[in-house]
Write an enzyme that holds these catalytic residues in place. Structure first.
Site, mmCIF file in Angstrom:
data_model
loop_
_atom_site.group_PDB
_atom_site.id
_atom_site.type_symbol
_atom_site.label_atom_id
_atom_site.label_comp_id
_atom_site.label_asym_id
_atom_site.label_seq_id
_atom_site.Cartn_x
_atom_site.Cartn_y
_atom_site.Cartn_z
ATOM 1 N N ASN A 11 45.285 37.226 40.116
ATOM 2 C CA ASN A 11 43.841 37.468 40.115
ATOM 3 C C ASN A 11 43.157 36.245 39.519
ATOM 4 O O ASN A 11 43.220 36.027 38.314
ATOM 5 C CB ASN A 11 43.567 38.730 39.275
ATOM 6 N N TRP A 12 42.512 35.460 40.384
ATOM 7 C CA TRP A 12 41.896 34.206 39.913
ATOM 8 C C TRP A 12 40.587 34.446 39.169
ATOM 9 O O TRP A 12 40.022 33.528 38.590
ATOM 10 C CB TRP A 12 41.628 33.269 41.094
ATOM 11 N N LYS A 13 40.051 35.663 39.242
ATOM 12 C CA LYS A 13 38.753 35.973 38.615
ATOM 13 C C LYS A 13 37.711 34.951 39.069
ATOM 14 O O LYS A 13 37.745 34.528 40.221
ATOM 15 C CB LYS A 13 38.914 36.044 37.092
ATOM 16 N N HIS A 97 38.979 46.881 38.581
ATOM 17 C CA HIS A 97 39.472 46.066 37.466
ATOM 18 C C HIS A 97 38.636 46.380 36.225
ATOM 19 O O HIS A 97 37.441 46.641 36.338
ATOM 20 C CB HIS A 97 39.370 44.576 37.825
ATOM 21 N N GLU A 99 37.274 44.629 34.087
ATOM 22 C CA GLU A 99 36.057 43.812 33.932
ATOM 23 C C GLU A 99 34.947 44.334 34.833
ATOM 24 O O GLU A 99 33.771 44.264 34.482
ATOM 25 C CB GLU A 99 36.385 42.335 34.212
ATOM 26 N N GLU A 169 46.722 48.182 33.513
ATOM 27 C CA GLU A 169 46.370 47.025 32.694
ATOM 28 C C GLU A 169 45.711 47.484 31.397
ATOM 29 O O GLU A 169 44.504 47.780 31.384
ATOM 30 C CB GLU A 169 45.398 46.115 33.455
ATOM 31 N N SER A 215 48.294 39.630 30.172
ATOM 32 C CA SER A 215 49.034 38.518 29.549
ATOM 33 C C SER A 215 50.469 38.364 30.076
ATOM 34 O O SER A 215 51.380 38.038 29.320
ATOM 35 C CB SER A 215 49.013 38.644 28.023
ATOM 36 N N GLY A 236 46.498 37.367 35.585
ATOM 37 C CA GLY A 236 45.212 36.671 35.532
ATOM 38 C C GLY A 236 45.411 35.205 35.193
ATOM 39 O O GLY A 236 45.811 34.403 36.036
ATOM 40 N N GLY A 237 45.181 34.868 33.943
ATOM 41 C CA GLY A 237 45.215 33.474 33.491
ATOM 42 C C GLY A 237 46.412 32.668 33.976
ATOM 43 O O GLY A 237 46.260 31.529 34.447
HETATM 44 P P1 PGA Z 1 45.559 38.156 32.109
HETATM 45 O O1 PGA Z 1 44.635 39.075 33.064
HETATM 46 O O2 PGA Z 1 46.869 37.958 32.833
HETATM 47 O O3 PGA Z 1 44.798 36.874 31.967
HETATM 48 O O4 PGA Z 1 45.732 38.901 30.828
HETATM 49 C C1 PGA Z 1 45.187 40.124 33.811
HETATM 50 C C2 PGA Z 1 44.115 40.754 34.651
HETATM 51 O O5 PGA Z 1 42.962 40.867 34.195
HETATM 52 O O6 PGA Z 1 44.376 41.158 35.808
#
Ligand code: PGA
Length: 252
Positions: A11-13, A97, A99, A169, A215, A236-237
């Protein structure tokens, strides 16, 4: 070992310009070209979604959006619909998600419609759930997860359940560097599967791919994937760097 095909999704956000996305894809394609038995998904922002899908043609990489409206078209400024995602050959969509739930007020009720519409359109929905730190501390994780699964998937029906992917998550683990221990991830994902079994029967529930997210990195993917009910990861990151994400994809 289950016979569920693992999924590793990135997930590149709200990261990467079109040029950065193209450079990433050129590198990443080569790094994972020999990977079999794992579904690889990248989820770029809308601006590079179509281009990334074109660059992924002929590769083993699927492409998904990060959100979608449930109406096919209309006066919904800033939104994108399922037919529009199909138009650019997207393969799937992340829905709910944390967010989106936190900053854009997405509710389980609206998400139930989105999941149904994604399935109707032939998109793979990746439906997210997870508890906050405070909810875990208060002992209300089970209640929260059960509610999100029951309400958010209420329009699916058992015949199509296997086409849904769930991502668990924990919000306290997203972007914090604080990964859930494999045991916590396994226990909560087993709770997700148990809730699905209560609703749809254990056979249907046994076919659903359930991912862990929060993470995830090359150093911890192996121990997470060793757990019985964890069928993959939503990253994500650590998915923003092509060599690093390739290492996660090649966890075996
Ligand atoms: P993260 O994000 O790997 O940066 O913790 C995961 C996500 O929000 O899907």
């Amino acid at each position: 070992m289950s016979d569920r095909t693992p999924i590793i999704a990135g997930n590149w956000k709200m990261y990467k310009t079109t040029a950065e996305a193209a450079a990433y894809m050129e590198e990443f394609k080569g790094l994972v070209a020999d990977v079999t038995g794992v579904e690889i998904i990248v989820c770029p922002p809308y601006t590079s979604l179509g281009n990334v899908k074109e660059l992924a043609q002929g590769s083993n990489i699927l492409v998904a959006a990060q959100n979608m409206h449930f109406e096919p078209e209309g006066a919904f400024t800033g939104e994108v619909s399922a037919p529009m995602l199909i138009d650019i050959d997207a393969d799937g969509v992340i829905l709910g998600h944390s967010e989106r739930r936190q900053y854009f007020n997405e509710t389980d009720l609206a998400l139930a419609k989105k999941v149904r519409v994604a399935l109707d359109a032939g998109l793979l929905p990746i439906y997210c759930c997870g508890e906050t730190d405070a909810e875990r501390e208060a002992g209300s994780t089970e209640e929260k997860i059960r509610r999100q699964i029951i309400d958010g998937l209420s329009e699916v029906g058992s015949a199509r359940l296997a086409s849904v992917v769930v991502a668990y998550e924990p919000i306290w683990a997203i972007g914090t560097g604080k990964t859930a221990t494999p045991q916590i991830a396994q226990d909560t994902i087993s709770l997700v599967r148990g809730t699905l079994a209560d609703q749809y029967g254990s056979e249907a529930a046994g076919q659903v791919r359930i991912l862990y997210g929060g993470s995830v990195k090359p150093e911890n993917i192996g121990e997470l994937m060793a757990e019985e009910d964890i069928d993959g990861a939503l990253v994500g990151g650590a998915s923003l760097d092509a060599p690093g994400f390739a290492r996660i994809v090649k966890y075996r």
